[in-house]
Design an enzyme around this catalytic site. Sequence first.
Site, PDB file in Angstrom:
ATOM      1  N   LYS A 284     -17.712  -6.423   6.928  1.00 55.28           N
ATOM      2  CA  LYS A 284     -16.665  -7.004   6.691  1.00 55.28           C
ATOM      3  C   LYS A 284     -15.883  -7.222   8.218  1.00 55.28           C
ATOM      4  CE  LYS A 284     -12.984  -6.979   3.292  1.00 55.28           C
ATOM      5  NZ  LYS A 284     -12.355  -6.048   2.105  1.00 55.28           N
TER       6      LYS A 284
ATOM      7  N   ARG B 261      -1.750  -6.251  -8.476  1.00 53.59           N
ATOM      8  CA  ARG B 261      -0.405  -7.247  -8.037  1.00 53.59           C
ATOM      9  C   ARG B 261      -0.390  -8.482  -9.077  1.00 53.59           C
ATOM     10  NH1 ARG B 261      -2.983  -8.094  -2.336  1.00 53.59           N
ATOM     11  NH2 ARG B 261      -4.778  -7.507  -3.538  1.00 53.59           N
TER      12      ARG B 261
ATOM     13  N   SER C 218      -2.851  -7.828   2.941  1.00 48.76           N
ATOM     14  CA  SER C 218      -3.225  -7.691   4.411  1.00 48.76           C
ATOM     15  C   SER C 218      -3.643  -9.054   5.079  1.00 48.76           C
ATOM     16  CB  SER C 218      -4.286  -6.675   4.589  1.00 48.76           C
ATOM     17  OG  SER C 218      -4.037  -5.410   3.974  1.00 48.76           O
TER      18      SER C 218
ATOM     19  N   HIS D  76       0.629  -1.063  -0.040  1.00 46.89           N
ATOM     20  CA  HIS D  76      -0.067  -0.122   0.054  1.00 46.89           C
ATOM     21  C   HIS D  76       0.782   1.246   0.070  1.00 46.89           C
ATOM     22  CE1 HIS D  76      -3.040  -2.749   2.230  1.00 46.89           C
ATOM     23  NE2 HIS D  76      -3.491  -2.643   1.045  1.00 46.89           N
TER      24      HIS D  76
HETATM   25  P1  ADP Z   1      -9.701  -3.956  -0.607  1.00 47.75           P
HETATM   26  O1  ADP Z   1     -10.356  -4.538   0.292  1.00 47.75           O
HETATM   27  O2  ADP Z   1     -10.505  -2.699  -1.251  1.00 47.75           O
HETATM   28  O3  ADP Z   1      -9.012  -4.648  -1.926  1.00 47.75           O
HETATM   29  P2  ADP Z   1      -6.996  -3.759   0.193  1.00 47.75           P
HETATM   30  O4  ADP Z   1      -6.705  -2.723   1.264  1.00 47.75           O
HETATM   31  O5  ADP Z   1      -6.719  -5.178   0.315  1.00 47.75           O
HETATM   32  O6  ADP Z   1      -8.457  -3.014   0.060  1.00 47.75           O
HETATM   33  O7  ADP Z   1      -6.352  -2.886  -0.876  1.00 47.75           O
HETATM   34  C1  ADP Z   1      -6.509  -1.627  -1.264  1.00 47.75           C
HETATM   35  C2  ADP Z   1      -5.746  -1.462  -2.702  1.00 47.75           C
HETATM   36  O8  ADP Z   1      -4.240  -1.665  -2.552  1.00 47.75           O
HETATM   37  C3  ADP Z   1      -6.384  -2.373  -3.784  1.00 47.75           C
HETATM   38  O9  ADP Z   1      -6.292  -1.731  -4.869  1.00 47.75           O
HETATM   39  C4  ADP Z   1      -5.190  -3.369  -3.847  1.00 47.75           C
HETATM   40  O10 ADP Z   1      -5.213  -4.110  -5.296  1.00 47.75           O
HETATM   41  C5  ADP Z   1      -3.890  -2.530  -3.578  1.00 47.75           C
HETATM   42  N1  ADP Z   1      -2.847  -3.432  -2.787  1.00 47.75           N
HETATM   43  C6  ADP Z   1      -2.867  -4.452  -2.286  1.00 47.75           C
HETATM   44  N2  ADP Z   1      -1.908  -4.749  -1.608  1.00 47.75           N
HETATM   45  C7  ADP Z   1      -0.838  -4.418  -2.738  1.00 47.75           C
HETATM   46  C8  ADP Z   1       0.644  -4.797  -3.142  1.00 47.75           C
HETATM   47  N3  ADP Z   1       1.139  -5.648  -2.535  1.00 47.75           N
HETATM   48  N4  ADP Z   1       0.913  -4.014  -4.211  1.00 47.75           N
HETATM   49  C9  ADP Z   1       0.412  -2.951  -4.779  1.00 47.75           C
HETATM   50  N5  ADP Z   1      -1.146  -2.785  -4.645  1.00 47.75           N
HETATM   51  C10 ADP Z   1      -1.575  -3.268  -3.560  1.00 47.75           C
END
Ligand code: ADP
Length: 162
Positions: A42, A91, A129, A18
């Site tokens: 969630k 990703r 996450s 992130h």
């Molecule tokens: P959501 O539940 O909306 O997917 P996340 O917190 O998991 O929320 O992710 C938010 C954004 O960050 C999404 O666009 C996700 O693809 C991106 N993201 C999560 N992890 C990574 C990573 N390791 N590299 C790049 N983008 C990421």
Amino acid sequence: MKTVAVYPGSFDPPTYGHLDIIGRGSHVFSKVIVAVAFNIRKQTMFTPEERVGMLRTLTGPMGNVEVDAFDGLLADYAVAKGANVVLRGLRAVSDFEFEFQMAHVNRKLAPKLDTVIMMTGEKHIYISSSIVKEVARLRGKIDDMVPELVRDRVVAKIREQE
Ligand code: ADP
């Protein structure tokens, strides 16, 4: 022209993946608003306030990043904030279908709002996450996936829950 991007997500917890997107976004856009989704359906490890707090500390040194929480429709929130871009990270191909669909839905709901997808840095491809929480629950090292501040909070949360 001022380009304001909203970067929405659960950030439960925030990871280096992130932070990489936020950092790169902050170089491309005039302002990045990191928007923590409040989703009561969630199950999350951290409350929205805790997630906002961690993100504020971590993004403090980046001057043009704001952290906020939102619920309801992202398109409405983004328009209300005066944003013209939704920033998301990608990703793997498995992320693509969902992001593609969301980008179209958001454009339908707010035609002036465009989605910009940034490819993850190769170091962060495997980080999510949920992986962070899973590895930590099994007592694995998460130091390469999250900053120290997040690692300590995750470890403390797991101890509390057990
Ligand atoms: P959501 O539940 O909306 O997917 P996340 O917190 O998991 O929320 O992710 C938010 C954004 O960050 C999404 O666009 C996700 O693809 C991106 N993201 C999560 N992890 C990574 C990573 N390791 N590299 C790049 N983008 C990421």
